[in-house]
Motif scaffolding. Structure first.
Motif: not given
Length: 299
Positions: A30-35, A226-230, A270-284
């Motif tokens: 949240s702190s590293a990828f906050s807008p 890819l999610a981090v880059a987007v 879109l940043s809200e969606v990509t941050f959620y994607a980062l959570q998904i890929f972090g768990g995976m």
């Protein structure tokens, strides 16, 4: 049911799962990828006729006749378009830069070096630019007459009305899980069928499992990068959103907000969606790494 948190519903499970799996990373993410807190501020240019020759803040060429001046503290000045030193469009180039001098309260005026004939050359450049601006204005007028902008506005309004972040997150989660599981199963059975004749059934099972887990980990890593880059790209778009609006409005003579297009709002959504994607890929990612070490130990 008694063990579930109060107010928790099974319909919320798809959104609860990645947050739960990646909970240890969520605070740091949240702190590293906050807008960014606020977008960069553009120059506020106002048309002005310079009767006394001065200098362009962009190309440092002589500025006389029609031009623009920033109404902020920086007081930067620029040509209406073509400038000296091969500057193709001084106004456009200045609008692509944030008004940092305005924010710092510094002066943006510069001093160039005058050569004989510079004033005459610049007057001809100004007339050339006025002709180009007139062509752009007529072309836009023609497109408005065809209803192209009304159609674009209707598309933007339709997207805005149908946009549901929770539904997008749900489709994203299901799409990622189903695609990764399908690839996992496909690789497992392919390796099993190929390795069975040469290594036997039991060994083939282990090799299939190892290859499937390895590919699952690699795919998860690629998707995460890819999610981090987007996500970071969207932050840059958010940072420069006001500059984008100002550039399109002043140079292309199109107000994006009149067309229901808000770059800042879109990038935040879109940043809200990509941050959620980062959570998904972090768990995976945590799951795939643990599975890979287990597979290595077994094989």
């Amino acid at each position: 049911q008694a063990s579930l948190a109060p107010g928790f519903k099974l319909a919320d499970a798809p959104f609860f799962l990645p947050t739960f799996v990646g909970r240890s990373l969520s605070g740091e993410m949240s702190s590293a990828f906050s807008p960014p807190s606020s977008p960069l501020q553009p120059h506020k240019l106002k048309a002005k006729v310079f009767l006394v020759p001065t200098w362009c803040s962009n190309c440092k060429g002589v500025l006389v006749g029609s031009g623009f001046e920033c109404t902020g503290p920086c007081k930067m000045r620029c040509h209406i378009g073509l400038g000296a030193n091969q500057a193709e469009h001084c106004k456009a180039e200045l609008l692509l830069k944030p008004c940092e001098a305005c924010q710092a309260g510094e002066s943006g005026q510069v001093h160039g070096q005058y050569k004989f004939g510079d004033m005459t050359k610049q007057i001809f450049r100004n007339e050339h630019q006025k002709i180009k601006d007139m062509v752009v204005k007529e072309a836009l007028k023609e497109q408005r007459g065809f209803g192209k902008f009304d159609k674009l506005k209707s598309y933007a309004e339709a997207i805005h009305d149908k946009w549901d972040p929770q539904m997008v997150k749900q489709y994203l989660l299901y799409g990622v899980l189903l695609s990764n599981i399908a690839i996992f199963i496909l690789i497992y059975w392919l390796v099993l069928v190929i390795a069975w004749p040469a290594h036997g059934y039991e060994r083939a099972i282990l090799l299939g499992w190892f290859e499937a887990v390895s590919n699952f980990a690699s795919l998860t890593l690629f998707e995460g990068v890819l999610a981090v880059a987007v996500h970071l790209l969207l932050h840059q778009v958010l940072l420069y959103s006001e500059l984008i609006h100002g550039f399109v409005r002043e140079i292309l003579q199109i107000d994006l907000r009149d067309l229901q297009i808000d770059v800042q709002r879109a990038s935040l959504a879109l940043s809200e969606v990509t941050f959620y994607a980062l959570q998904i890929f972090g768990g995976m990612g945590i799951l795939s790494v643990s599975m890979w070490f287990r597979a290595v130990a077994i094989v």
